[in-house]
Write a protein that holds these residues in place. Structure first.
Motif, PDB file in Angstrom:
ATOM      1  N   ARG A   1      87.310 -32.816 -26.458  1.00 13.71           N
ATOM      2  CA  ARG A   1      87.011 -33.296 -27.804  1.00 13.71           C
ATOM      3  C   ARG A   1      85.503 -33.244 -28.038  1.00 13.71           C
ATOM      4  O   ARG A   1      84.731 -33.148 -27.081  1.00 13.71           O
ATOM      5  CB  ARG A   1      87.500 -34.741 -28.000  1.00 13.71           C
ATOM      6  CG  ARG A   1      88.995 -34.921 -27.817  1.00 13.71           C
ATOM      7  CD  ARG A   1      89.409 -36.368 -28.134  1.00 13.71           C
ATOM      8  NE  ARG A   1      88.650 -37.324 -27.348  1.00 13.71           N
ATOM      9  CZ  ARG A   1      88.993 -37.719 -26.134  1.00 13.71           C
ATOM     10  NH1 ARG A   1      90.095 -37.219 -25.561  1.00 13.71           N
ATOM     11  NH2 ARG A   1      88.263 -38.600 -25.486  1.00 13.71           N
ATOM     12  N   ASN A   2      85.136 -33.351 -29.296  1.00  8.19           N
ATOM     13  CA  ASN A   2      83.716 -33.296 -29.623  1.00  8.19           C
ATOM     14  C   ASN A   2      82.947 -34.463 -29.008  1.00  8.19           C
ATOM     15  O   ASN A   2      81.792 -34.336 -28.618  1.00  8.19           O
ATOM     16  CB  ASN A   2      83.547 -33.308 -31.155  1.00  8.19           C
ATOM     17  CG  ASN A   2      82.116 -33.053 -31.580  1.00  8.19           C
ATOM     18  OD1 ASN A   2      81.393 -32.312 -30.927  1.00  8.19           O
ATOM     19  ND2 ASN A   2      81.708 -33.673 -32.680  1.00  8.19           N
ATOM     20  N   THR A   3      83.604 -35.641 -28.911  1.00  7.98           N
ATOM     21  CA  THR A   3      82.934 -36.823 -28.358  1.00  7.98           C
ATOM     22  C   THR A   3      82.831 -36.784 -26.843  1.00  7.98           C
ATOM     23  O   THR A   3      82.172 -37.659 -26.257  1.00  7.98           O
ATOM     24  CB  THR A   3      83.675 -38.095 -28.792  1.00  7.98           C
ATOM     25  OG1 THR A   3      85.056 -37.997 -28.402  1.00  7.98           O
ATOM     26  CG2 THR A   3      83.590 -38.291 -30.302  1.00  7.98           C
TER      27      THR A   3
ATOM     28  N   LYS B   1      64.943 -31.612 -26.009  1.00  5.16           N
ATOM     29  CA  LYS B   1      65.064 -33.028 -25.660  1.00  5.16           C
ATOM     30  C   LYS B   1      66.537 -33.399 -25.625  1.00  5.16           C
ATOM     31  O   LYS B   1      67.296 -33.022 -26.534  1.00  5.16           O
ATOM     32  CB  LYS B   1      64.332 -33.905 -26.674  1.00  5.16           C
ATOM     33  CG  LYS B   1      62.834 -33.702 -26.729  1.00  5.16           C
ATOM     34  CD  LYS B   1      62.225 -34.614 -27.792  1.00  5.16           C
ATOM     35  CE  LYS B   1      60.731 -34.397 -27.905  1.00  5.16           C
ATOM     36  NZ  LYS B   1      60.122 -35.270 -28.968  1.00  5.16           N
ATOM     37  N   LEU B   2      66.935 -34.153 -24.610  1.00  2.69           N
ATOM     38  CA  LEU B   2      68.328 -34.551 -24.449  1.00  2.69           C
ATOM     39  C   LEU B   2      68.401 -36.052 -24.189  1.00  2.69           C
ATOM     40  O   LEU B   2      67.573 -36.605 -23.450  1.00  2.69           O
ATOM     41  CB  LEU B   2      69.003 -33.802 -23.294  1.00  2.69           C
ATOM     42  CG  LEU B   2      68.923 -32.275 -23.311  1.00  2.69           C
ATOM     43  CD1 LEU B   2      67.791 -31.810 -22.409  1.00  2.69           C
ATOM     44  CD2 LEU B   2      70.238 -31.664 -22.865  1.00  2.69           C
ATOM     45  N   TYR B   3      69.390 -36.684 -24.823  1.00  2.00           N
ATOM     46  CA  TYR B   3      69.637 -38.100 -24.559  1.00  2.00           C
ATOM     47  C   TYR B   3      71.134 -38.363 -24.703  1.00  2.00           C
ATOM     48  O   TYR B   3      71.708 -38.137 -25.767  1.00  2.00           O
ATOM     49  CB  TYR B   3      68.874 -38.990 -25.536  1.00  2.00           C
ATOM     50  CG  TYR B   3      69.259 -40.450 -25.420  1.00  2.00           C
ATOM     51  CD1 TYR B   3      68.967 -41.179 -24.274  1.00  2.00           C
ATOM     52  CD2 TYR B   3      69.928 -41.096 -26.456  1.00  2.00           C
ATOM     53  CE1 TYR B   3      69.333 -42.511 -24.154  1.00  2.00           C
ATOM     54  CE2 TYR B   3      70.289 -42.421 -26.357  1.00  2.00           C
ATOM     55  CZ  TYR B   3      69.994 -43.127 -25.201  1.00  2.00           C
ATOM     56  OH  TYR B   3      70.359 -44.447 -25.092  1.00  2.00           O
ATOM     57  N   GLY B   4      71.758 -38.800 -23.601  1.00  2.00           N
ATOM     58  CA  GLY B   4      73.172 -39.134 -23.630  1.00  2.00           C
ATOM     59  C   GLY B   4      74.083 -37.930 -23.706  1.00  2.00           C
ATOM     60  O   GLY B   4      75.285 -38.070 -23.939  1.00  2.00           O
TER      61      GLY B   4
ATOM     62  N   ASN C   1      76.981 -44.758 -26.512  1.00  2.00           N
ATOM     63  CA  ASN C   1      77.729 -44.642 -27.769  1.00  2.00           C
ATOM     64  C   ASN C   1      77.304 -43.440 -28.608  1.00  2.00           C
ATOM     65  O   ASN C   1      77.852 -43.217 -29.677  1.00  2.00           O
ATOM     66  CB  ASN C   1      77.557 -45.917 -28.595  1.00  2.00           C
ATOM     67  CG  ASN C   1      78.279 -47.103 -27.979  1.00  2.00           C
ATOM     68  OD1 ASN C   1      79.368 -46.945 -27.440  1.00  2.00           O
ATOM     69  ND2 ASN C   1      77.658 -48.274 -28.041  1.00  2.00           N
ATOM     70  N   LEU C   2      76.328 -42.696 -28.115  1.00  2.00           N
ATOM     71  CA  LEU C   2      75.909 -41.519 -28.877  1.00  2.00           C
ATOM     72  C   LEU C   2      75.279 -40.501 -27.933  1.00  2.00           C
ATOM     73  O   LEU C   2      74.848 -40.835 -26.828  1.00  2.00           O
ATOM     74  CB  LEU C   2      74.921 -41.879 -29.994  1.00  2.00           C
ATOM     75  CG  LEU C   2      73.529 -42.396 -29.613  1.00  2.00           C
ATOM     76  CD1 LEU C   2      72.545 -41.240 -29.491  1.00  2.00           C
ATOM     77  CD2 LEU C   2      73.031 -43.375 -30.662  1.00  2.00           C
TER      78      LEU C   2
ATOM     79  N   ARG D   1      73.278 -35.142 -33.628  1.00  2.00           N
ATOM     80  CA  ARG D   1      73.636 -36.436 -33.059  1.00  2.00           C
ATOM     81  C   ARG D   1      75.126 -36.686 -33.317  1.00  2.00           C
ATOM     82  O   ARG D   1      75.622 -36.403 -34.409  1.00  2.00           O
ATOM     83  CB  ARG D   1      72.797 -37.526 -33.717  1.00  2.00           C
ATOM     84  CG  ARG D   1      72.876 -38.902 -33.090  1.00  2.00           C
ATOM     85  CD  ARG D   1      71.977 -39.853 -33.859  1.00  2.00           C
ATOM     86  NE  ARG D   1      70.580 -39.445 -33.809  1.00  2.00           N
ATOM     87  CZ  ARG D   1      69.691 -39.730 -34.751  1.00  2.00           C
ATOM     88  NH1 ARG D   1      70.044 -40.393 -35.827  1.00  2.00           N
ATOM     89  NH2 ARG D   1      68.433 -39.337 -34.615  1.00  2.00           N
ATOM     90  N   VAL D   2      75.833 -37.198 -32.302  1.00  2.00           N
ATOM     91  CA  VAL D   2      77.247 -37.522 -32.450  1.00  2.00           C
ATOM     92  C   VAL D   2      77.486 -38.915 -31.882  1.00  2.00           C
ATOM     93  O   VAL D   2      76.860 -39.307 -30.889  1.00  2.00           O
ATOM     94  CB  VAL D   2      78.152 -36.473 -31.753  1.00  2.00           C
ATOM     95  CG1 VAL D   2      77.961 -36.485 -30.243  1.00  2.00           C
ATOM     96  CG2 VAL D   2      79.625 -36.708 -32.088  1.00  2.00           C
ATOM     97  N   TYR D   3      78.402 -39.662 -32.539  1.00  2.00           N
ATOM     98  CA  TYR D   3      78.716 -41.024 -32.127  1.00  2.00           C
ATOM     99  C   TYR D   3      80.142 -41.094 -31.573  1.00  2.00           C
ATOM    100  O   TYR D   3      80.938 -40.172 -31.765  1.00  2.00           O
ATOM    101  CB  TYR D   3      78.563 -41.983 -33.319  1.00  2.00           C
ATOM    102  CG  TYR D   3      77.165 -42.041 -33.876  1.00  2.00           C
ATOM    103  CD1 TYR D   3      76.239 -42.969 -33.413  1.00  2.00           C
ATOM    104  CD2 TYR D   3      76.757 -41.158 -34.877  1.00  2.00           C
ATOM    105  CE1 TYR D   3      74.951 -43.019 -33.933  1.00  2.00           C
ATOM    106  CE2 TYR D   3      75.470 -41.208 -35.404  1.00  2.00           C
ATOM    107  CZ  TYR D   3      74.580 -42.142 -34.920  1.00  2.00           C
ATOM    108  OH  TYR D   3      73.310 -42.180 -35.435  1.00  2.00           O
ATOM    109  N   ARG D   4      80.448 -42.212 -30.956  1.00  2.00           N
ATOM    110  CA  ARG D   4      81.777 -42.403 -30.362  1.00  2.00           C
ATOM    111  C   ARG D   4      82.893 -42.351 -31.397  1.00  2.00           C
ATOM    112  O   ARG D   4      84.009 -41.960 -31.087  1.00  2.00           O
ATOM    113  CB  ARG D   4      81.842 -43.758 -29.631  1.00  2.00           C
ATOM    114  CG  ARG D   4      81.133 -43.790 -28.289  1.00  2.00           C
ATOM    115  CD  ARG D   4      81.930 -43.082 -27.228  1.00  2.00           C
ATOM    116  NE  ARG D   4      81.201 -43.067 -25.952  1.00  2.00           N
ATOM    117  CZ  ARG D   4      81.592 -42.353 -24.920  1.00  2.00           C
ATOM    118  NH1 ARG D   4      82.668 -41.587 -24.998  1.00  2.00           N
ATOM    119  NH2 ARG D   4      80.890 -42.380 -23.803  1.00  2.00           N
TER     120      ARG D   4
END
Length: 278
Positions: free
Chosen positions: A60-62, A7-10, A76-77, A103-106
């Motif tokens: 970068r990771n983001t 599953k993928l989102y963003g 944002n994620l 999960r990663v955020y901005r």
């Protein structure tokens, strides 16, 4: 053991929530250039713990978060969920289906989950040791990686073979055990230093205790001697004063007798004087 669901989102080009179902056996993802096939591979790498932005084709990771387009706002994620069917039991867990979520955020904050339970990246890495599915394992190989493997030095190639042979877990355990032994040796050294310092302090305290015992003994002797000297002086004074007191007592009695006699004489003289006056 095989991948059953992704599953993928963003994540990169996957703006909306997307779900890919994999069946048991060989599965191919076919599509034209630019449709996101490589992003799926990157998602697989990323969710099982890949930390190198270069491998994920990012700075970068983001950068893996959907960055928006002319008509779509950025997110944002980014979140990727990988479900593994563990019927064969290759992964050391009691669950038949294992869901890994990253999960990663901005703001660069990251979260990891195993079957909806918050965990550490280390927990995911340990879960896949010697299964061939680690971030640095041999399960995901791109075309250019074949050249990299062939051009790698023997030591790096050895790591790949050890991962495939299933001995990497024991190497990690050995390395961890050696680190613990080194830490134990350092602790023992520190304990030895502390024991040495304490022994010096104990010696000083023993010396001070001996001095205190000597002081207490001398002080006790001095008090006893002072009491004895005072007793002797009192006895001497008493011996010397007793005759004087005895003589003084005799003189008092003699003085009292003489005073009585004198008083009687004075009365007689007064009576005679009165007779002469008549």
């Amino acid at each position: 053991m095989y991948i059953s669901k992704l599953k993928l989102y963003g994540f990169k080009s996957f703006l909306k929530k997307s779900e890919i179902i994999f069946g048991k056996g060989v599965t191919c993802i076919v599509g034209p250039n630019g449709c996101g096939k490589t992003n799926i591979v990157d998602a697989l790498r990323w969710v099982i713990g890949e930390q190198k932005s270069r491998v994920l084709r990012a700075d970068r990771n983001t950068d893996v978060i959907f960055n928006g387009t002319a008509t779509r706002k950025q997110l944002n994620l980014a979140e990727v969920s990988l479900t593994i069917h563990n019927v064969s039991g290759n992964v050391p867990t009691e669950y038949s289906d294992i869901e890994i979520i990253r999960r990663v955020y901005r703001n660069s904050d990251s979260e990891y989950f195993i079957n909806k339970n918050l965990c550490r990246l280390k927990d995911i890495t340990n879960l896949f040791i010697d299964t061939g599915m680690g971030a640095n394992a041999y399960s995901i190989i791109e075309l250019k990686m074949i050249d990299d493997i062939l051009n790698e030095n023997p030591q790096e190639r050895k790591k790949l073979f050890e991962e495939a042979a299933g001995v990497n877990k024991y190497r990690i355990q050995r390395r961890t055990a050696l680190r613990k032994l080194e830490a134990t040796v350092d602790d023992m050294t520190r304990v030895s230093d502390i024991i040495g310092e304490v022994e010096v302090k104990v010696k000083n305290l023993k010396r001070q205790l001996r001095k205190y015992d000597s002081y207490t003994k001398v002080t006790t002797q001095l008090i006893d001697s002072s009491v004895l000297l005072a007793t002797c002086k009192v006895n001497k004074i008493k011996i010397e004063s007793d005759p004087v007191l005895f003589e003084l007592e005799k003189d008092k009695k003699r003085y009292a007798t003489i005073s009585e006699i004198l008083k009687v004489k004075e009365n007689e003289a007064e009576n005679k004087q009165k007779l002469f006056d008549v």
